[in-house]
Design an enzyme around this catalytic site. Sequence first.
Site: not given
Ligand SMILES: *Cc1c(COP(=O)(O)O)cnc(C)c1O
Length: 392
Positions: A191
């Site tokens: 991210k």
């Molecule tokens: C990465 C992601 C998540 C989940 O994030 P985590 O921190 O791994 O739980 C949720 N929604 C979307 C759209 C994502 O891309």
Amino acid sequence: MQNRVFQRRATFLPFSPPAISEEEIAAVVDTLRSDWITTGPKTKQFEQLFAEYIGAPAALALNSCTGGLHIALAALGIGAGDEVITTPLTFICSANVIEHVGAVPILADVEPETLTIDPEQVAAKLTPRTRAIMPVHFAGHPAEMRPLWELAAQHRMAVIEDAAHALPAKYEGRVIGTLGDFTAFSFYATKNLTTAEGGMLTGAPERIAEARLWSLHGMNRDAWKRYSSEGSWYYEVVVPGFKYNMTDIQAAIGIVQLKRLAAFQARRRAIVAQYQAAFSNLEAVQVPTERANVEHAWHLYTLRLNLEQLRITRAQFIEELRARNIATSVHFIPVHLHPYYRNRYGWRPEDFPIAYREYQRLISLPLHPRLSDADVADVINAVYDVAAAFRR
Ligand SMILES: *Cc1c(COP(=O)(O)O)cnc(C)c1O
């Protein structure tokens, strides 16, 4: 560019490696030496710095965005007999957490332009049981929130935003994370800001206080202050909570990453400008848009292949790019195509025609701050080469 002789890059270009510097490494080591390695002073500091950064009234650091979405539902008292509307074009956790609280996920198809939830489709799916809307700011482009807020106000529903891609982003000049009942961010390794694994939930102070209870076993640590003369060992469990707390090791990474975020975003935007300039002239693809009323976080750069102009499928296009040493990904396999959801709710691919159609032509290119201009040129040349080689 089409006439240039294609040169395959010498090394494989990964899709999204984390941008970790010596400063994050030193911060982790410092935390390990501090004798406080789980939730403590660094987590508190990260929550405060994050809330300040986006202008949110309160923030709760967690071990994932998924956990944040889960406890947002729990804190709002959403459960059996309730319905929550979300998008089919998301990572599966958006639907899973609705199942976790015993509610029913209702899907509303996406807008073709932005691939975010279509407010008209949401309106069509409302029932007396609808308790919340969970939009996803796909790729970092905010969903069209104004009509969603109007629906939420009219029908007394909560808005829980999945902002895993949307740090930092704006809708009508206002920062994502300061708008809804709850907003959940992700700090997963890929991210825009990472703590390896992690997340942040933002909202009004009293909502965040409720979510905080749910995030750590339902333990009320303030109980002793109010009701007894007992020491700090005393707590009361007031709800059957979960175990979603962030550690100080993760927070130490996050504090450094937050300082670097503006520079990360500037680099992302510069890369996107190069991609947009190059691909706007390529007939085989459709480039992503940024509506005038938003500021895009550019977590993902997604192309849509104009398959009628190509002799290959999206899967083959991905293989051809891999053969040219370029990693790609697909965001996302729609919720309703996964066996669990297909079987449980009897959903067919065409039930959400826009998500299904666009899924088959979506491809995400590498987009992260460590890409050099030469890397970006390699990606552009490889896409052009594949498009030219398999032109119909
Ligand atoms: C990465 C992601 C998540 C989940 O994030 P985590 O921190 O791994 O739980 C949720 N929604 C979307 C759209 C994502 O891309």
